[in-house]
Design a protein around this motif. Structure first.
Motif, PDB file in Angstrom:
ATOM      1  N   PRO A  98       0.809  -1.235   0.000  1.00  0.00           N
ATOM      2  CA  PRO A  98       0.000   0.000   0.000  1.00  0.00           C
ATOM      3  C   PRO A  98       0.837   1.278   0.000  1.00  0.00           C
ATOM      4  CG  PRO A  98      -0.798  -1.559   1.649  1.00  0.00           C
ATOM      5  CD  PRO A  98       0.521  -2.072   1.176  1.00  0.00           C
ATOM      6  N   PHE A  99       2.045   1.203   0.551  1.00  0.00           N
ATOM      7  CA  PHE A  99       2.874   2.394   0.652  1.00  0.00           C
ATOM      8  C   PHE A  99       3.586   2.723  -0.665  1.00  0.00           C
ATOM      9  CE2 PHE A  99       2.536   0.685   4.934  1.00  0.00           C
ATOM     10  CZ  PHE A  99       2.198   1.817   5.666  1.00  0.00           C
ATOM     11  N   LEU A 100       3.593   1.778  -1.595  1.00  0.00           N
ATOM     12  CA  LEU A 100       4.261   2.028  -2.872  1.00  0.00           C
ATOM     13  C   LEU A 100       3.560   3.123  -3.662  1.00  0.00           C
ATOM     14  CD1 LEU A 100       5.102  -1.639  -3.923  1.00  0.00           C
ATOM     15  CD2 LEU A 100       6.657   0.076  -2.989  1.00  0.00           C
ATOM     16  N   PHE A 101       2.244   3.238  -3.496  1.00  0.00           N
ATOM     17  CA  PHE A 101       1.526   4.305  -4.181  1.00  0.00           C
ATOM     18  C   PHE A 101       1.937   5.672  -3.637  1.00  0.00           C
ATOM     19  CE2 PHE A 101      -1.158   0.514  -4.363  1.00  0.00           C
ATOM     20  CZ  PHE A 101      -1.358   0.411  -5.735  1.00  0.00           C
ATOM     21  N   LEU A 102       2.146   5.734  -2.335  1.00  0.00           N
ATOM     22  CA  LEU A 102       2.642   6.965  -1.731  1.00  0.00           C
ATOM     23  C   LEU A 102       4.054   7.266  -2.197  1.00  0.00           C
ATOM     24  CD1 LEU A 102       2.295   9.278   0.300  1.00  0.00           C
ATOM     25  CD2 LEU A 102       3.084   7.729   2.093  1.00  0.00           C
ATOM     26  N   ALA A 103       4.898   6.224  -2.309  1.00  0.00           N
ATOM     27  CA  ALA A 103       6.264   6.416  -2.790  1.00  0.00           C
ATOM     28  C   ALA A 103       6.268   6.937  -4.220  1.00  0.00           C
ATOM     29  CB  ALA A 103       7.033   5.099  -2.713  1.00  0.00           C
ATOM     30  N   LEU A 109      21.010   1.075   5.496  1.00  0.00           N
ATOM     31  CA  LEU A 109      22.011   2.024   5.014  1.00  0.00           C
ATOM     32  C   LEU A 109      22.390   1.750   3.564  1.00  0.00           C
ATOM     33  CD1 LEU A 109      23.952   4.333   6.059  1.00  0.00           C
ATOM     34  CD2 LEU A 109      25.614   2.522   6.442  1.00  0.00           C
ATOM     35  N   ALA A 110      22.651   0.474   3.242  1.00  0.00           N
ATOM     36  CA  ALA A 110      23.046   0.116   1.875  1.00  0.00           C
ATOM     37  C   ALA A 110      21.932   0.406   0.877  1.00  0.00           C
ATOM     38  CB  ALA A 110      23.420  -1.368   1.825  1.00  0.00           C
ATOM     39  N   VAL A 111      20.706   0.093   1.250  1.00  0.00           N
ATOM     40  CA  VAL A 111      19.581   0.279   0.323  1.00  0.00           C
ATOM     41  C   VAL A 111      19.295   1.761   0.097  1.00  0.00           C
ATOM     42  CG1 VAL A 111      17.093  -0.068   0.057  1.00  0.00           C
ATOM     43  CG2 VAL A 111      18.541  -1.960   0.812  1.00  0.00           C
ATOM     44  N   VAL A 112      19.229   2.534   1.179  1.00  0.00           N
ATOM     45  CA  VAL A 112      18.872   3.946   1.068  1.00  0.00           C
ATOM     46  C   VAL A 112      19.948   4.739   0.347  1.00  0.00           C
ATOM     47  CG1 VAL A 112      18.435   6.046   2.418  1.00  0.00           C
ATOM     48  CG2 VAL A 112      17.349   3.894   3.064  1.00  0.00           C
ATOM     49  N   ARG A 113      21.211   4.407   0.598  1.00  0.00           N
ATOM     50  CA  ARG A 113      22.307   5.125  -0.053  1.00  0.00           C
ATOM     51  C   ARG A 113      22.293   4.948  -1.571  1.00  0.00           C
ATOM     52  NH1 ARG A 113      23.686   9.153   3.021  1.00  0.00           N
ATOM     53  NH2 ARG A 113      24.933   8.651   4.851  1.00  0.00           N
ATOM     54  N   HIS A 114      21.589   3.954  -2.052  1.00  0.00           N
ATOM     55  CA  HIS A 114      21.571   3.700  -3.492  1.00  0.00           C
ATOM     56  C   HIS A 114      20.180   3.908  -4.080  1.00  0.00           C
ATOM     57  CE1 HIS A 114      25.745   2.261  -4.059  1.00  0.00           C
ATOM     58  NE2 HIS A 114      25.640   2.093  -2.753  1.00  0.00           N
ATOM     59  N   GLY A 115      19.455   4.853  -3.492  1.00  0.00           N
ATOM     60  CA  GLY A 115      18.251   5.368  -4.125  1.00  0.00           C
ATOM     61  C   GLY A 115      17.006   4.532  -4.000  1.00  0.00           C
ATOM     62  N   ALA A 116      16.900   3.706  -2.970  1.00  0.00           N
ATOM     63  CA  ALA A 116      15.697   2.896  -2.774  1.00  0.00           C
ATOM     64  C   ALA A 116      15.192   3.090  -1.348  1.00  0.00           C
ATOM     65  CB  ALA A 116      15.989   1.422  -3.031  1.00  0.00           C
ATOM     66  N   GLY A 117      13.962   2.671  -1.116  1.00  0.00           N
ATOM     67  CA  GLY A 117      13.393   2.710   0.215  1.00  0.00           C
ATOM     68  C   GLY A 117      13.320   1.314   0.787  1.00  0.00           C
ATOM     69  N   VAL A 118      13.354   1.223   2.102  1.00  0.00           N
ATOM     70  CA  VAL A 118      13.317  -0.080   2.753  1.00  0.00           C
ATOM     71  C   VAL A 118      11.896  -0.499   3.096  1.00  0.00           C
ATOM     72  CG1 VAL A 118      14.026  -1.357   4.807  1.00  0.00           C
ATOM     73  CG2 VAL A 118      15.653   0.124   3.648  1.00  0.00           C
ATOM     74  N   ALA A 126       5.192  10.648  -4.042  1.00  0.00           N
ATOM     75  CA  ALA A 126       6.063  11.569  -3.319  1.00  0.00           C
ATOM     76  C   ALA A 126       7.509  11.537  -3.791  1.00  0.00           C
ATOM     77  CB  ALA A 126       6.008  11.262  -1.819  1.00  0.00           C
ATOM     78  N   MET A 127       7.998  10.355  -4.256  1.00  0.00           N
ATOM     79  CA  MET A 127       9.424  10.191  -4.536  1.00  0.00           C
ATOM     80  C   MET A 127       9.740   9.902  -5.993  1.00  0.00           C
ATOM     81  SD  MET A 127      10.215  10.666  -1.423  1.00  0.00           S
ATOM     82  CE  MET A 127      11.970  10.381  -1.455  1.00  0.00           C
ATOM     83  N   GLY A 128       8.740   9.562  -6.793  1.00  0.00           N
ATOM     84  CA  GLY A 128       9.000   9.322  -8.205  1.00  0.00           C
ATOM     85  C   GLY A 128       9.083   7.853  -8.571  1.00  0.00           C
ATOM     86  N   SER A 129       9.083   7.592  -9.884  1.00  0.00           N
ATOM     87  CA  SER A 129       8.999   6.221 -10.388  1.00  0.00           C
ATOM     88  C   SER A 129      10.288   5.431 -10.160  1.00  0.00           C
ATOM     89  CB  SER A 129       8.655   6.221 -11.877  1.00  0.00           C
ATOM     90  OG  SER A 129       9.618   6.965 -12.607  1.00  0.00           O
ATOM     91  N   LEU A 130      11.453   6.058 -10.323  1.00  0.00           N
ATOM     92  CA  LEU A 130      12.711   5.326 -10.167  1.00  0.00           C
ATOM     93  C   LEU A 130      12.886   4.861  -8.724  1.00  0.00           C
ATOM     94  CD1 LEU A 130      15.331   4.287 -11.345  1.00  0.00           C
ATOM     95  CD2 LEU A 130      16.366   6.525 -10.908  1.00  0.00           C
ATOM     96  N   PHE A 131      12.619   5.752  -7.786  1.00  0.00           N
ATOM     97  CA  PHE A 131      12.692   5.379  -6.370  1.00  0.00           C
ATOM     98  C   PHE A 131      11.723   4.238  -6.072  1.00  0.00           C
ATOM     99  CE2 PHE A 131      11.015   5.761  -2.049  1.00  0.00           C
ATOM    100  CZ  PHE A 131      12.171   5.788  -1.292  1.00  0.00           C
ATOM    101  N   THR A 132      10.522   4.309  -6.622  1.00  0.00           N
ATOM    102  CA  THR A 132       9.516   3.278  -6.369  1.00  0.00           C
ATOM    103  C   THR A 132       9.943   1.937  -6.942  1.00  0.00           C
ATOM    104  OG1 THR A 132       7.794   4.977  -6.432  1.00  0.00           O
ATOM    105  CG2 THR A 132       7.079   2.681  -6.630  1.00  0.00           C
ATOM    106  N   LEU A 133      10.477   1.931  -8.157  1.00  0.00           N
ATOM    107  CA  LEU A 133      10.928   0.679  -8.771  1.00  0.00           C
ATOM    108  C   LEU A 133      12.062   0.049  -7.962  1.00  0.00           C
ATOM    109  CD1 LEU A 133      10.869   1.628 -12.570  1.00  0.00           C
ATOM    110  CD2 LEU A 133       9.351   0.016 -11.396  1.00  0.00           C
ATOM    111  N   ARG A 134      12.968   0.858  -7.488  1.00  0.00           N
ATOM    112  CA  ARG A 134      14.072   0.328  -6.691  1.00  0.00           C
ATOM    113  C   ARG A 134      13.568  -0.187  -5.339  1.00  0.00           C
ATOM    114  NH1 ARG A 134      19.685   3.011  -8.081  1.00  0.00           N
ATOM    115  NH2 ARG A 134      19.318   3.583 -10.242  1.00  0.00           N
ATOM    116  N   THR A 135      12.560   0.484  -4.805  1.00  0.00           N
ATOM    117  CA  THR A 135      11.973   0.029  -3.545  1.00  0.00           C
ATOM    118  C   THR A 135      11.273  -1.317  -3.731  1.00  0.00           C
ATOM    119  OG1 THR A 135      11.672   2.314  -2.800  1.00  0.00           O
ATOM    120  CG2 THR A 135      10.334   0.624  -1.722  1.00  0.00           C
TER     121      THR A 135
END
Length: 219
Positions: free
Chosen positions: A64-69, A122-131, A72-81
């Motif tokens: 459910p939070f992916l729609f918010l991502a 730390l590793a995930v966030v530093r490379h443009g994704a959400g946990v 708020a954060m854009g498609s690239l961030f969402t795909l990486r998440t």
């Protein structure tokens, strides 16, 4: 000194390693019967009622939070998440099948797993994704309401641990809080603004937004 952009292979590898660390940390906490903060803690809490690997629950609760991502954060961030959530689910399932973990010292399990979760984050966030969804919500609250990310995270972690108190004995609740503190210390130390000079898509998007705002003000 100018930041050096991460290559695509570096991003993929970092997200894979971060997902592995988080999946392993979830497995250790699950074996110890503990929870922690953030979406990981929520997945472990739900795991007391659903007989599924915590990584699968983690990924399912994130949906459910992916729609918010995306908003708020854009498609690239969402795909990486999405990729990170899938990697965490896979790592958790593999850990459950490949390892037999017997926890003899809850303190070691809490601190070790909390550290693994923090380093994986730390590793995930530093490379443009959400946990997880909690992290997405805290970023969204900062953008929309100006709320401090750290304080929002603490409040949410406290709520998860408070909910866990209805199902966990006092000793396990104490060790769960220790795990949340361990994870928080790692992220607080190495996710501080200005501490890291590397390039990430999320940081680039933020810089572009700041530049656009400055241009609008100048006009």
């Amino acid at each position: 000194m100018n930041a050096i952009r991460h290559g695509r292979i570096e991003d993929i590898y970092a997200i894979a390693v971060g997902s592995l660390l988080i999946g392993l940390g979830l497995t250790i906490l699950h074996s110890a019967g503990l929870v922690t903060g953030g979406m990981a803690g929520l997945a472990l809490l739900v795991g007391h009622f659903a007989p599924l690997p915590p990584g699968l629950l983690f990924a399912a609760l994130n949906v459910p939070f992916l729609f918010l991502a995306l908003r708020a954060m854009g498609s690239l961030f969402t795909l990486r998440t999405i990729a990170a959530s899938g990697g965490i689910a896979l790592a958790s399932v593999l850990s459950e099948h490949a390892l037999t973990i017997e926890v003899k010292d809850p303190f070691a399990a809490a601190v070790g797993a909390g550290t693994l979760l923090g380093m994986g984050t730390l590793a995930v966030v530093r490379h443009g994704a959400g946990v997880g969804g909690v992290g997405i919500v805290t970023v969204w609250l900062q953008q929309r309401r100006g709320w401090n990310i750290g304080r929002s995270q603490i409040l949410i972690d406290f709520a998860i641990l408070a909910a866990s108190s209805a199902f966990l004995p006092l000793d396990k609740l104490m060790w769960s809080a220790t795990s949340a503190i361990g994870m928080g210390v790692v992220t607080a130390l190495w996710l501080r603004p200005g501490r890291y000079a590397g390039f990430s898509p999320l940081r680039a998007a933020r810089l572009r937004g700041q530049a656009d705002a400055a241009l609008r003000e100048a006009a």
